[in-house]
Design an enzyme around this catalytic site. Sequence first.
Site, PDB file in Angstrom:
ATOM      1  N   ASP A 185      14.401  27.872  53.299  1.00 26.26           N
ATOM      2  CA  ASP A 185      15.767  28.305  52.998  1.00 26.26           C
ATOM      3  C   ASP A 185      15.781  29.678  52.311  1.00 26.26           C
ATOM      4  O   ASP A 185      14.838  30.023  51.588  1.00 26.26           O
ATOM      5  CB  ASP A 185      16.412  27.247  52.081  1.00 26.26           C
ATOM      6  CG  ASP A 185      17.920  27.385  52.017  1.00 26.26           C
ATOM      7  OD1 ASP A 185      18.503  28.141  52.823  1.00 26.26           O
ATOM      8  OD2 ASP A 185      18.533  26.734  51.151  1.00 26.26           O
ATOM      9  N   ARG A 232      20.190  35.030  52.340  1.00 21.27           N
ATOM     10  CA  ARG A 232      20.330  35.704  51.031  1.00 21.27           C
ATOM     11  C   ARG A 232      19.342  36.857  50.887  1.00 21.27           C
ATOM     12  O   ARG A 232      19.644  37.898  50.324  1.00 21.27           O
ATOM     13  CB  ARG A 232      20.141  34.680  49.894  1.00 21.27           C
ATOM     14  CG  ARG A 232      21.411  33.930  49.574  1.00 21.27           C
ATOM     15  CD  ARG A 232      21.154  32.700  48.761  1.00 21.27           C
ATOM     16  NE  ARG A 232      20.685  31.603  49.599  1.00 21.27           N
ATOM     17  CZ  ARG A 232      20.285  30.428  49.134  1.00 21.27           C
ATOM     18  NH1 ARG A 232      20.286  30.195  47.836  1.00 21.27           N
ATOM     19  NH2 ARG A 232      19.894  29.472  49.953  1.00 21.27           N
ATOM     20  N   ARG A 246      21.942  38.940  58.708  1.00 25.91           N
ATOM     21  CA  ARG A 246      21.211  37.683  58.474  1.00 25.91           C
ATOM     22  C   ARG A 246      20.016  37.538  59.424  1.00 25.91           C
ATOM     23  O   ARG A 246      18.971  37.004  59.048  1.00 25.91           O
ATOM     24  CB  ARG A 246      22.155  36.491  58.664  1.00 25.91           C
ATOM     25  CG  ARG A 246      23.289  36.445  57.655  1.00 25.91           C
ATOM     26  CD  ARG A 246      24.219  35.272  57.941  1.00 25.91           C
ATOM     27  NE  ARG A 246      23.483  34.022  57.946  1.00 25.91           N
ATOM     28  CZ  ARG A 246      23.126  33.355  56.848  1.00 25.91           C
ATOM     29  NH1 ARG A 246      23.461  33.798  55.671  1.00 25.91           N
ATOM     30  NH2 ARG A 246      22.447  32.232  56.943  1.00 25.91           N
ATOM     31  N   SER A 305      18.479  23.089  62.371  1.00 25.34           N
ATOM     32  CA  SER A 305      19.018  21.735  62.213  1.00 25.34           C
ATOM     33  C   SER A 305      20.148  21.496  63.218  1.00 25.34           C
ATOM     34  O   SER A 305      20.718  22.446  63.774  1.00 25.34           O
ATOM     35  CB  SER A 305      19.550  21.548  60.790  1.00 25.34           C
ATOM     36  OG  SER A 305      20.776  22.221  60.635  1.00 25.34           O
ATOM     37  N   ASN A 363      23.027  23.550  62.360  1.00 23.40           N
ATOM     38  CA  ASN A 363      22.959  25.020  62.452  1.00 23.40           C
ATOM     39  C   ASN A 363      23.704  25.600  63.663  1.00 23.40           C
ATOM     40  O   ASN A 363      23.963  26.797  63.723  1.00 23.40           O
ATOM     41  CB  ASN A 363      21.504  25.512  62.472  1.00 23.40           C
ATOM     42  CG  ASN A 363      20.804  25.396  61.131  1.00 23.40           C
ATOM     43  OD1 ASN A 363      19.585  25.279  61.048  1.00 23.40           O
ATOM     44  ND2 ASN A 363      21.570  25.433  60.044  1.00 23.40           N
ATOM     45  N   TRP A 364      24.102  24.740  64.618  1.00 21.15           N
ATOM     46  CA  TRP A 364      24.858  25.248  65.779  1.00 21.15           C
ATOM     47  C   TRP A 364      26.184  25.871  65.355  1.00 21.15           C
ATOM     48  O   TRP A 364      26.753  26.682  66.078  1.00 21.15           O
ATOM     49  CB  TRP A 364      25.148  24.120  66.778  1.00 21.15           C
ATOM     50  CG  TRP A 364      23.933  23.627  67.489  1.00 21.15           C
ATOM     51  CD1 TRP A 364      23.304  22.434  67.270  1.00 21.15           C
ATOM     52  CD2 TRP A 364      23.188  24.275  68.523  1.00 21.15           C
ATOM     53  NE1 TRP A 364      22.214  22.309  68.102  1.00 21.15           N
ATOM     54  CE2 TRP A 364      22.127  23.425  68.887  1.00 21.15           C
ATOM     55  CE3 TRP A 364      23.316  25.503  69.176  1.00 21.15           C
ATOM     56  CZ2 TRP A 364      21.205  23.749  69.858  1.00 21.15           C
ATOM     57  CZ3 TRP A 364      22.384  25.834  70.160  1.00 21.15           C
ATOM     58  CH2 TRP A 364      21.353  24.959  70.488  1.00 21.15           C
ATOM     59  N   ARG A 408      18.246  19.899  47.429  1.00 21.17           N
ATOM     60  CA  ARG A 408      18.742  18.820  48.281  1.00 21.17           C
ATOM     61  C   ARG A 408      17.887  18.725  49.546  1.00 21.17           C
ATOM     62  O   ARG A 408      17.119  19.623  49.860  1.00 21.17           O
ATOM     63  CB  ARG A 408      20.217  19.023  48.621  1.00 21.17           C
ATOM     64  CG  ARG A 408      20.537  20.370  49.210  1.00 21.17           C
ATOM     65  CD  ARG A 408      22.018  20.509  49.556  1.00 21.17           C
ATOM     66  NE  ARG A 408      22.293  21.847  50.028  1.00 21.17           N
ATOM     67  CZ  ARG A 408      22.950  22.790  49.328  1.00 21.17           C
ATOM     68  NH1 ARG A 408      23.434  22.522  48.137  1.00 21.17           N
ATOM     69  NH2 ARG A 408      23.124  23.991  49.834  1.00 21.17           N
ATOM     70  N   GLU A 463       6.561  13.742  47.366  1.00 21.01           N
ATOM     71  CA  GLU A 463       6.831  14.550  46.175  1.00 21.01           C
ATOM     72  C   GLU A 463       7.653  15.750  46.618  1.00 21.01           C
ATOM     73  O   GLU A 463       7.468  16.264  47.729  1.00 21.01           O
ATOM     74  CB  GLU A 463       5.508  15.030  45.558  1.00 21.01           C
ATOM     75  CG  GLU A 463       4.621  13.914  45.054  1.00 21.01           C
ATOM     76  CD  GLU A 463       5.215  13.171  43.869  1.00 21.01           C
ATOM     77  OE1 GLU A 463       5.876  13.812  43.030  1.00 21.01           O
ATOM     78  OE2 GLU A 463       5.030  11.934  43.796  1.00 21.01           O
TER      79      GLU A 463
HETATM   80  C1  FPP Z   1      17.760  28.711  56.335  1.00 19.72           C
HETATM   81  O1  FPP Z   1      18.060  29.904  55.646  1.00 19.72           O
HETATM   82  C2  FPP Z   1      16.915  29.053  57.490  1.00 19.72           C
HETATM   83  C3  FPP Z   1      17.210  28.761  58.770  1.00 19.72           C
HETATM   84  C4  FPP Z   1      18.427  28.029  59.185  1.00 19.72           C
HETATM   85  C5  FPP Z   1      16.336  29.207  59.881  1.00 19.72           C
HETATM   86  C6  FPP Z   1      14.870  29.084  59.612  1.00 19.72           C
HETATM   87  C7  FPP Z   1      14.152  29.876  60.610  1.00 19.72           C
HETATM   88  C8  FPP Z   1      13.045  30.642  60.366  1.00 19.72           C
HETATM   89  C9  FPP Z   1      12.359  30.705  59.076  1.00 19.72           C
HETATM   90  C10 FPP Z   1      12.478  31.472  61.405  1.00 19.72           C
HETATM   91  C11 FPP Z   1      12.349  30.808  62.697  1.00 19.72           C
HETATM   92  C12 FPP Z   1      11.048  30.177  62.938  1.00 19.72           C
HETATM   93  C13 FPP Z   1      10.822  29.568  64.101  1.00 19.72           C
HETATM   94  C14 FPP Z   1       9.526  28.920  64.373  1.00 19.72           C
HETATM   95  C15 FPP Z   1      11.837  29.529  65.143  1.00 19.72           C
HETATM   96  P1  FPP Z   1      19.570  30.360  55.549  1.00 19.72           P
HETATM   97  O2  FPP Z   1      19.883  31.250  56.690  1.00 19.72           O
HETATM   98  O3  FPP Z   1      20.461  29.148  55.424  1.00 19.72           O
HETATM   99  O4  FPP Z   1      19.570  31.166  54.213  1.00 19.72           O
HETATM  100  P2  FPP Z   1      20.771  31.328  53.201  1.00 19.72           P
HETATM  101  O5  FPP Z   1      21.019  29.973  52.602  1.00 19.72           O
HETATM  102  O6  FPP Z   1      20.250  32.305  52.198  1.00 19.72           O
HETATM  103  O7  FPP Z   1      21.936  31.839  53.971  1.00 19.72           O
END
Ligand code: FPP
Length: 235
Positions: free
Chosen positions: A22, A26, A35, A67, A70-71, A186, A199
């Site tokens: 995560d 940010r 982003r 997830s 995320n869509w 969370r 853990e």
């Molecule tokens: C959450 O950060 C991150 C994601 C929803 C995407 C995670 C993807 C990668 C690390 C790269 C992709 C890797 C592969 C193998 C496809 P956020 O965007 O929710 O961050 P924020 O809470 O700061 O907005």
Amino acid sequence: MLFKKKEIHVDSRLSHIAFIMDGNGRWAKKRAMPRQFGHKQGAKSFERIVRECNRLGIKTVTVYAFSTENWSRPKDEVGSIMELLSSYIDRAQDEKDIKFVFLGDKSVLREDLQKRMTDLEEKTKDRPNTLNIAFNYGGRAEIVHACNELIAEGAESVSEKDISDHLYTSASPDPDLIVRTAGECRISNFLLWQCAYSEFYFTDVLWPDFDEKELHRAIENFYKRKRNFGNVTEK
Ligand code: FPP
């Protein structure tokens, strides 16, 4: 004077580590960048951390890359994560020891991507270490999927083992440690069944800044914990 980097030792108590990656958005915002730029850096961290986990001898690594929720993100952002997966699949062919497993429902993804995901799983299935990539994954959906498979098989009653055996993670042990970056404490629908005795390690570090040193810090912290799996231990 040169100081030797402290080496960290991992044993069988830590056979599976999982990451909620995560903070990409940010990280980008802090730099006044889109982003997508954060996800690109996040993908670099992901590759570095997977490599380090392997070097340390951790047999199974799971990452939450996309997830089922995320869509609902902007189309461009969703597209950029799909592209990152696609280009990673190209590079993944060169990883010698990793068996790739995708957790989640592939069926709604682009057809060419689905095929390349399945080909990678097939090609690497006999390798010693596992990288589970949760993609279009949700923990509740996974449990429902397992139950529906059991119903289709004609089950009249089910045991915990039956459910575990029908999860996308059926070939992996439950995670010993789940790391979440970027300050949120969370679980966000990740490995809901599997995390019963995991853990948790939460850090404020944003995922693109999560490097080998931060990984070692999380592992050292894990080894200070006393796990009793519901049993009684002397305090
Ligand atoms: C959450 O950060 C991150 C994601 C929803 C995407 C995670 C993807 C990668 C690390 C790269 C992709 C890797 C592969 C193998 C496809 P956020 O965007 O929710 O961050 P924020 O809470 O700061 O907005």
